[in-house]
Design a protein around this motif. Structure first.
Motif, PDB file in Angstrom:
ATOM      1  N   HIS A  99      -7.950   6.038 -14.794  1.00 29.71           N
ATOM      2  CA  HIS A  99      -8.145   4.629 -14.456  1.00 29.71           C
ATOM      3  C   HIS A  99      -6.827   3.901 -14.197  1.00 29.71           C
ATOM      4  O   HIS A  99      -6.826   2.799 -13.662  1.00 29.71           O
ATOM      5  CB  HIS A  99      -8.917   3.935 -15.569  1.00 29.71           C
ATOM      6  CG  HIS A  99     -10.231   4.583 -15.868  1.00 29.71           C
ATOM      7  ND1 HIS A  99     -11.284   4.566 -14.976  1.00 29.71           N
ATOM      8  CD2 HIS A  99     -10.646   5.309 -16.936  1.00 29.71           C
ATOM      9  CE1 HIS A  99     -12.301   5.230 -15.505  1.00 29.71           C
ATOM     10  NE2 HIS A  99     -11.945   5.696 -16.687  1.00 29.71           N
ATOM     11  N   GLU A 100      -5.697   4.512 -14.598  1.00 27.18           N
ATOM     12  CA  GLU A 100      -4.413   3.854 -14.443  1.00 27.18           C
ATOM     13  C   GLU A 100      -3.866   3.982 -13.026  1.00 27.18           C
ATOM     14  O   GLU A 100      -2.950   3.259 -12.653  1.00 27.18           O
ATOM     15  CB  GLU A 100      -3.401   4.445 -15.425  1.00 27.18           C
ATOM     16  CG  GLU A 100      -3.755   4.249 -16.885  1.00 27.18           C
ATOM     17  CD  GLU A 100      -3.738   2.790 -17.276  1.00 27.18           C
ATOM     18  OE1 GLU A 100      -4.407   2.426 -18.257  1.00 27.18           O
ATOM     19  OE2 GLU A 100      -3.063   1.997 -16.579  1.00 27.18           O
ATOM     20  N   TYR A 101      -4.413   4.877 -12.248  1.00 30.02           N
ATOM     21  CA  TYR A 101      -3.817   5.201 -10.952  1.00 30.02           C
ATOM     22  C   TYR A 101      -4.442   4.377  -9.828  1.00 30.02           C
ATOM     23  O   TYR A 101      -5.660   4.230  -9.739  1.00 30.02           O
ATOM     24  CB  TYR A 101      -3.916   6.705 -10.698  1.00 30.02           C
ATOM     25  CG  TYR A 101      -3.013   7.451 -11.648  1.00 30.02           C
ATOM     26  CD1 TYR A 101      -3.450   7.800 -12.927  1.00 30.02           C
ATOM     27  CD2 TYR A 101      -1.696   7.729 -11.302  1.00 30.02           C
ATOM     28  CE1 TYR A 101      -2.598   8.431 -13.827  1.00 30.02           C
ATOM     29  CE2 TYR A 101      -0.842   8.363 -12.187  1.00 30.02           C
ATOM     30  CZ  TYR A 101      -1.295   8.701 -13.452  1.00 30.02           C
ATOM     31  OH  TYR A 101      -0.436   9.318 -14.331  1.00 30.02           O
ATOM     32  N   ASP A 102      -3.555   3.868  -8.985  1.00 30.69           N
ATOM     33  CA  ASP A 102      -3.963   2.915  -7.959  1.00 30.69           C
ATOM     34  C   ASP A 102      -4.201   3.548  -6.600  1.00 30.69           C
ATOM     35  O   ASP A 102      -4.961   3.011  -5.783  1.00 30.69           O
ATOM     36  CB  ASP A 102      -2.878   1.846  -7.811  1.00 30.69           C
ATOM     37  CG  ASP A 102      -2.552   1.175  -9.130  1.00 30.69           C
ATOM     38  OD1 ASP A 102      -1.448   1.421  -9.674  1.00 30.69           O
ATOM     39  OD2 ASP A 102      -3.418   0.422  -9.621  1.00 30.69           O
ATOM     40  N   TYR A 103      -3.528   4.642  -6.336  1.00 27.11           N
ATOM     41  CA  TYR A 103      -3.614   5.263  -5.015  1.00 27.11           C
ATOM     42  C   TYR A 103      -3.932   6.753  -5.176  1.00 27.11           C
ATOM     43  O   TYR A 103      -3.431   7.406  -6.096  1.00 27.11           O
ATOM     44  CB  TYR A 103      -2.299   5.110  -4.248  1.00 27.11           C
ATOM     45  CG  TYR A 103      -1.855   3.679  -4.101  1.00 27.11           C
ATOM     46  CD1 TYR A 103      -0.809   3.181  -4.863  1.00 27.11           C
ATOM     47  CD2 TYR A 103      -2.485   2.826  -3.201  1.00 27.11           C
ATOM     48  CE1 TYR A 103      -0.404   1.866  -4.736  1.00 27.11           C
ATOM     49  CE2 TYR A 103      -2.081   1.512  -3.066  1.00 27.11           C
ATOM     50  CZ  TYR A 103      -1.044   1.042  -3.833  1.00 27.11           C
ATOM     51  OH  TYR A 103      -0.641  -0.260  -3.700  1.00 27.11           O
ATOM     52  N   TRP A 104      -4.707   7.265  -4.237  1.00 25.44           N
ATOM     53  CA  TRP A 104      -5.133   8.662  -4.272  1.00 25.44           C
ATOM     54  C   TRP A 104      -5.014   9.301  -2.898  1.00 25.44           C
ATOM     55  O   TRP A 104      -5.248   8.652  -1.881  1.00 25.44           O
ATOM     56  CB  TRP A 104      -6.586   8.751  -4.739  1.00 25.44           C
ATOM     57  CG  TRP A 104      -6.780   8.338  -6.154  1.00 25.44           C
ATOM     58  CD1 TRP A 104      -6.955   7.071  -6.617  1.00 25.44           C
ATOM     59  CD2 TRP A 104      -6.767   9.194  -7.292  1.00 25.44           C
ATOM     60  NE1 TRP A 104      -7.065   7.077  -7.985  1.00 25.44           N
ATOM     61  CE2 TRP A 104      -6.954   8.375  -8.429  1.00 25.44           C
ATOM     62  CE3 TRP A 104      -6.635  10.564  -7.480  1.00 25.44           C
ATOM     63  CZ2 TRP A 104      -7.007   8.894  -9.724  1.00 25.44           C
ATOM     64  CZ3 TRP A 104      -6.686  11.085  -8.755  1.00 25.44           C
ATOM     65  CH2 TRP A 104      -6.875  10.253  -9.862  1.00 25.44           C
TER      66      TRP A 104
ATOM     67  N   ASP B  65       0.695   5.565  -9.596  1.00 24.43           N
ATOM     68  CA  ASP B  65       0.476   4.412 -10.471  1.00 24.43           C
ATOM     69  C   ASP B  65       1.580   3.389 -10.212  1.00 24.43           C
ATOM     70  O   ASP B  65       2.763   3.748 -10.245  1.00 24.43           O
ATOM     71  CB  ASP B  65       0.493   4.890 -11.916  1.00 24.43           C
ATOM     72  CG  ASP B  65       0.164   3.794 -12.909  1.00 24.43           C
ATOM     73  OD1 ASP B  65       0.153   4.108 -14.111  1.00 24.43           O
ATOM     74  OD2 ASP B  65      -0.085   2.646 -12.497  1.00 24.43           O
ATOM     75  N   ARG B  66       1.202   2.147  -9.991  1.00 22.10           N
ATOM     76  CA  ARG B  66       2.203   1.114  -9.664  1.00 22.10           C
ATOM     77  C   ARG B  66       2.891   0.536 -10.880  1.00 22.10           C
ATOM     78  O   ARG B  66       3.975  -0.047 -10.774  1.00 22.10           O
ATOM     79  CB  ARG B  66       1.537  -0.035  -8.905  1.00 22.10           C
ATOM     80  CG  ARG B  66       1.071   0.298  -7.520  1.00 22.10           C
ATOM     81  CD  ARG B  66       0.406  -0.905  -6.896  1.00 22.10           C
ATOM     82  NE  ARG B  66      -0.761  -1.332  -7.669  1.00 22.10           N
ATOM     83  CZ  ARG B  66      -1.533  -2.330  -7.317  1.00 22.10           C
ATOM     84  NH1 ARG B  66      -1.280  -3.030  -6.229  1.00 22.10           N
ATOM     85  NH2 ARG B  66      -2.576  -2.664  -8.063  1.00 22.10           N
ATOM     86  N   SER B  67       2.262   0.648 -12.053  1.00 15.46           N
ATOM     87  CA  SER B  67       2.812  -0.047 -13.205  1.00 15.46           C
ATOM     88  C   SER B  67       2.808   0.848 -14.426  1.00 15.46           C
ATOM     89  O   SER B  67       2.076   1.826 -14.505  1.00 15.46           O
ATOM     90  CB  SER B  67       2.008  -1.309 -13.486  1.00 15.46           C
ATOM     91  OG  SER B  67       0.647  -0.979 -13.695  1.00 15.46           O
TER      92      SER B  67
ATOM     93  N   GLN C 269       0.827  -1.201   0.000  1.00 20.81           N
ATOM     94  CA  GLN C 269       0.000   0.000   0.000  1.00 20.81           C
ATOM     95  C   GLN C 269       0.864   1.254   0.000  1.00 20.81           C
ATOM     96  O   GLN C 269       1.983   1.252   0.501  1.00 20.81           O
ATOM     97  CB  GLN C 269      -0.898   0.032   1.243  1.00 20.81           C
ATOM     98  CG  GLN C 269      -2.034  -0.974   1.197  1.00 20.81           C
ATOM     99  CD  GLN C 269      -3.175  -0.560   0.297  1.00 20.81           C
ATOM    100  OE1 GLN C 269      -3.149   0.513  -0.280  1.00 20.81           O
ATOM    101  NE2 GLN C 269      -4.163  -1.434   0.164  1.00 20.81           N
TER     102      GLN C 269
ATOM    103  N   SER D  77       2.040   2.378 -17.881  1.00 20.16           N
ATOM    104  CA  SER D  77       0.915   2.477 -18.790  1.00 20.16           C
ATOM    105  C   SER D  77       1.257   3.548 -19.812  1.00 20.16           C
ATOM    106  O   SER D  77       1.918   4.530 -19.487  1.00 20.16           O
ATOM    107  CB  SER D  77      -0.370   2.845 -18.036  1.00 20.16           C
ATOM    108  OG  SER D  77      -0.236   4.099 -17.404  1.00 20.16           O
TER     109      SER D  77
END
Length: 125
Positions: A110-115, A99-101, A1, A103
């Motif tokens: 939609h590409e971003y995992d954490y905010w 973003d973890r990966s 996380q 793109s």
């Protein structure tokens, strides 16, 4: 996380400047790219700028090119957004994202995992 905390928002007159900061903590070694998005009342959340965590590649939406600069401090796990020549239309809630990966599209929400929780920027005319 990964946890993200924004700071630096506020109230400024048109033509003024603000500097936003986003401090990342947790599994920061997993971050590929960080970005700023903004959302005005009644509107969708829109891309503002992004920076690749390691390579440093930068991306901007057209409306802020030449006025905003995104930068990173890897040692402090912090990303900054320097905003100059602010306009009333820049008024919005600004969010930091990670973003973890890889793109190919830095601007896709939609590409971003954490905010982060966001910070308000208000520019008066």
């Amino acid at each position: 996380q990964v946890q993200l905390v924004e700071s630096g928002g506020g109230f400024v007159q048109a033509g003024g400047s603000l500097r936003l900061s986003c401090a990342a903590s947790g599994r920061t070694f997993t971050i590929y790219r960080m970005a700023w998005f903004r959302q005005a009342p009644g509107k969708e959340r829109d891309f503002v700028a992004a920076i690749e965590w390691s390579a440093g590649g930068r991306y901007y939406t057209d409306s802020v090119k030449g006025r905003f600069t995104i930068s990173r401090d890897n040692a402090k796990n912090t990303v900054h957004l320097q905003m100059n020549s602010l306009k009333p239309e820049d008024t919005a809630f600004y969010y930091c994202a990670a973003d973890r990966s890889f793109s190919p599209v830095a601007s896709s929400i939609h590409e971003y995992d954490y905010w982060g929780q966001g910070t308000q920027v208000t520019v008066s005319s």
